[in-house]
Design a protein around this motif. Structure first.
Motif, PDB file in Angstrom:
ATOM      1  N   ARG A   1       0.932  -1.196   0.079  1.00 11.81           N
ATOM      2  CA  ARG A   1      -0.039   0.120  -0.026  1.00 11.81           C
ATOM      3  C   ARG A   1       1.098   1.307   0.007  1.00 11.81           C
ATOM      4  NH1 ARG A   1      -5.236   1.384   3.942  1.00 11.81           N
ATOM      5  NH2 ARG A   1      -5.458   3.431   3.172  1.00 11.81           N
ATOM      6  N   VAL A   2       1.746   1.359   0.981  1.00 12.58           N
ATOM      7  CA  VAL A   2       2.762   2.474   0.736  1.00 12.58           C
ATOM      8  C   VAL A   2       3.702   2.485  -0.546  1.00 12.58           C
ATOM      9  CG1 VAL A   2       5.019   3.422   1.887  1.00 12.58           C
ATOM     10  CG2 VAL A   2       3.298   2.216   3.443  1.00 12.58           C
ATOM     11  N   LEU A   3       4.008   1.366  -0.959  1.00 13.72           N
ATOM     12  CA  LEU A   3       4.631   1.437  -2.376  1.00 13.72           C
ATOM     13  C   LEU A   3       3.745   1.992  -3.453  1.00 13.72           C
ATOM     14  CD1 LEU A   3       7.000   0.944  -4.185  1.00 13.72           C
ATOM     15  CD2 LEU A   3       6.355  -1.537  -4.328  1.00 13.72           C
ATOM     16  N   GLY A   4       2.510   1.406  -3.414  1.00 11.36           N
ATOM     17  CA  GLY A   4       1.461   1.932  -4.594  1.00 11.36           C
ATOM     18  C   GLY A   4       1.173   3.531  -4.130  1.00 11.36           C
ATOM     19  N   THR A   5       1.120   4.035  -3.186  1.00 11.69           N
ATOM     20  CA  THR A   5       0.831   5.172  -2.677  1.00 11.69           C
ATOM     21  C   THR A   5       2.049   6.247  -3.508  1.00 11.69           C
ATOM     22  OG1 THR A   5      -0.464   4.901  -0.775  1.00 11.69           O
ATOM     23  CG2 THR A   5       0.476   7.110  -0.986  1.00 11.69           C
TER      24      THR A   5
ATOM     25  N   GLY B   1       3.404  20.275  -3.494  1.00  7.33           N
ATOM     26  CA  GLY B   1       1.818  19.448  -3.832  1.00  7.33           C
ATOM     27  C   GLY B   1       2.272  18.077  -3.711  1.00  7.33           C
ATOM     28  N   MET B   2       3.182  17.235  -4.314  1.00 12.03           N
ATOM     29  CA  MET B   2       3.278  15.968  -4.322  1.00 12.03           C
ATOM     30  C   MET B   2       3.795  15.459  -3.054  1.00 12.03           C
ATOM     31  SD  MET B   2       5.631  15.029  -7.525  1.00 12.03           S
ATOM     32  CE  MET B   2       7.038  15.592  -7.086  1.00 12.03           C
TER      33      MET B   2
ATOM     34  N   ASP C   1       1.382  12.738  -0.793  1.00 15.14           N
ATOM     35  CA  ASP C   1       2.103  11.537  -0.465  1.00 15.14           C
ATOM     36  C   ASP C   1       1.946  11.770   1.246  1.00 15.14           C
ATOM     37  OD1 ASP C   1       3.203   9.401  -0.648  1.00 15.14           O
ATOM     38  OD2 ASP C   1       5.161  10.157  -0.315  1.00 15.14           O
ATOM     39  N   TYR C   2       1.917  12.644   1.837  1.00 17.92           N
ATOM     40  CA  TYR C   2       1.628  12.633   3.410  1.00 17.92           C
ATOM     41  C   TYR C   2       0.204  12.481   3.510  1.00 17.92           C
ATOM     42  CZ  TYR C   2       0.955  14.628   8.105  1.00 17.92           C
ATOM     43  OH  TYR C   2       0.564  14.780   9.269  1.00 17.92           O
ATOM     44  N   LEU C   3      -0.752  12.925   3.069  1.00 20.52           N
ATOM     45  CA  LEU C   3      -2.087  12.551   3.230  1.00 20.52           C
ATOM     46  C   LEU C   3      -2.433  11.333   3.045  1.00 20.52           C
ATOM     47  CD1 LEU C   3      -3.674  15.984   1.965  1.00 20.52           C
ATOM     48  CD2 LEU C   3      -3.498  15.429   4.236  1.00 20.52           C
ATOM     49  N   LEU C   4      -2.078  10.608   1.903  1.00 18.28           N
ATOM     50  CA  LEU C   4      -2.065   9.278   1.756  1.00 18.28           C
ATOM     51  C   LEU C   4      -1.462   8.227   2.547  1.00 18.28           C
ATOM     52  CD1 LEU C   4      -1.815   9.510  -2.217  1.00 18.28           C
ATOM     53  CD2 LEU C   4      -4.088   9.325  -1.091  1.00 18.28           C
ATOM     54  N   LEU C   5      -0.369   8.629   2.961  1.00 17.06           N
ATOM     55  CA  LEU C   5       0.520   7.583   3.991  1.00 17.06           C
ATOM     56  C   LEU C   5      -0.122   7.769   5.240  1.00 17.06           C
ATOM     57  CD1 LEU C   5       4.271   8.212   2.830  1.00 17.06           C
ATOM     58  CD2 LEU C   5       2.756   6.382   2.385  1.00 17.06           C
ATOM     59  N   ARG C   6      -0.557   9.085   5.715  1.00 22.00           N
ATOM     60  CA  ARG C   6      -1.341   9.253   7.121  1.00 22.00           C
ATOM     61  C   ARG C   6      -2.371   8.211   7.096  1.00 22.00           C
ATOM     62  NH1 ARG C   6      -3.060  15.115   9.726  1.00 22.00           N
ATOM     63  NH2 ARG C   6      -3.692  14.235  11.766  1.00 22.00           N
ATOM     64  N   ARG C   7      -3.257   8.453   6.123  1.00 18.79           N
ATOM     65  CA  ARG C   7      -4.296   7.603   6.118  1.00 18.79           C
ATOM     66  C   ARG C   7      -3.908   6.133   6.232  1.00 18.79           C
ATOM     67  NH1 ARG C   7      -9.150   7.437   1.514  1.00 18.79           N
ATOM     68  NH2 ARG C   7     -10.500   5.909   2.731  1.00 18.79           N
TER      69      ARG C   7
END
Length: 334
Positions: free
Chosen positions: A6-10, A47-48, A52-58
């Motif tokens: 999931r992290v790699l995909g994000t 922006g990237m 990335d932070y928002l997706l990884l935080r989730r």
């Protein structure tokens, strides 16, 4: 999906979006970048990173919740377990189960060690109580009898006789105090008559020795308790009434022992609740320190021993309520 994928995909998704922007947008970078181009690149990078932070935080939110739960575990408040929630990654679910299993082992080990410590403590109490009663108490009784004989022999010496009688009364008082200490160390009523009679005796002793009137209410339909649970109930009641006498400033207290409401209507009760309350000066539990903290901690540790829980309610000027809940005996008592 495993967390690593999931992290790699994000991260891959963020890079693909950035690549698509560079390929399909009219934005270009000169061999000698101008200020505006640098601003655009920096803004794009920011922006990237933000995306990335928002997706990884989730993705890591379940692990953060598990970490917060583990940090908040209180060994004196057993029974709490981490909840994995729905639709979590297998690694998070495995970590949650591992944490819960670890907590279960720690609670079991703590309960077993506390039971061993309490058994040793009670055995030592019994030994000391027996020695106080059989040796010190008997010796003081012999002293009282000897002084009584001496007082009778000094009929013609009133001054000396008065001194002997005074010493006799001191010895008698000391003998009574020794017997009372022995009774407090190991109440005979608990061994011989059970928890209900022991609590009634405790209430009477509190009124006689500490000057605190205790209104007691013992449910006649009380379900049976294990020996450990009965001992815990008695010691918590004893400590709570001692705190009333020492700290509350109240001259009256209320003691109640009754079954808890059954889980299902009409079903048998599965727990018994001891409540000791007063209308004294009260205190702020969050600011408790010193000996009072040790007393409350001791009650909590005893509650853990009986697989129970202790609740404390108090506020300055509003009195104090100690509530102990313990499970009933699982099978018929021997």
């Amino acid at each position: 999906m495993p967390l690593i994928w999931r992290v790699l995909g994000t991260n891959a998704a963020v890079l693909v979006v950035a690549l698509a922007v560079l390929v399909f947008s009219p934005a270009t970078v000169s061999s000698s970048p101008r200020a505006m181009e640098v601003v655009v690149l920096v803004a794009g990078l920011a922006g990237m990173l933000a995306l990335d932070y928002l997706l990884l935080r989730r993705a890591f939110a379940p692990l953060e919740r598990l970490t917060d739960f583990a940090r908040g575990v209180d060994p004196l408040r057993p029974g709490d377990r981490a909840q994995a929630g729905e639709a979590v990654e297998p690694q998070v679910a495995d970590a949650t189960r591992a944490v819960n299993e670890m907590i279960e082992r720690l609670e079991t080990e703590r309960r077993d060690s506390a039971r061993d410590a309490l058994a040793a403590q009670e055995a030592e109490r019994i030994r000391i109580a027996r020695e106080l009663h059989d040796e010190v108490g008997q010796t003081l009784t012999a002293v009282v009898l000897q002084l009584e004989r001496s007082a009778r022999e000094l009929r013609d010496a009133p001054v000396q006789r008065a001194h002997v009688e005074e010493a006799r009364e001191l010895a008698r008082t000391a003998a009574e105090e020794v017997r009372e200490i022995a009774r407090r160390l190991r109440p005979e009523a608990l061994d011989d008559l059970g928890i209900a009679s022991a609590l009634v005796s405790l209430a009477t002793q509190s009124a006689r020795h500490a000057g605190v009137r205790v209104a007691h209410e013992i449910d006649p339909q009380l379900p049976p308790l294990d020996d450990d649970a009965e001992l815990v109930v008695y010691r918590v009641a004893q400590e709570a009434l001692t705190n009333v006498a020492r700290h509350s400033g109240a001259d009256a207290a209320r003691l109640r022992l009754a079954p808890a409401p059954p889980a299902s209507p009409g079903g048998p009760p599965s727990e018994v609740v001891l409540t000791v309350s007063d209308r004294g000066r009260g205190f702020d539990p969050a600011a408790l320190a010193g000996g009072g903290e040790r007393g409350i901690r001791g009650m909590r540790e005893r509650a853990v021993l009986a697989a129970g829980r202790l609740e404390l309610e108090s506020a300055p000027g509003e009195g104090t309520t100690v509530r102990l809940t313990v499970p009933v005996a699982r099978g018929p008592r021997a």
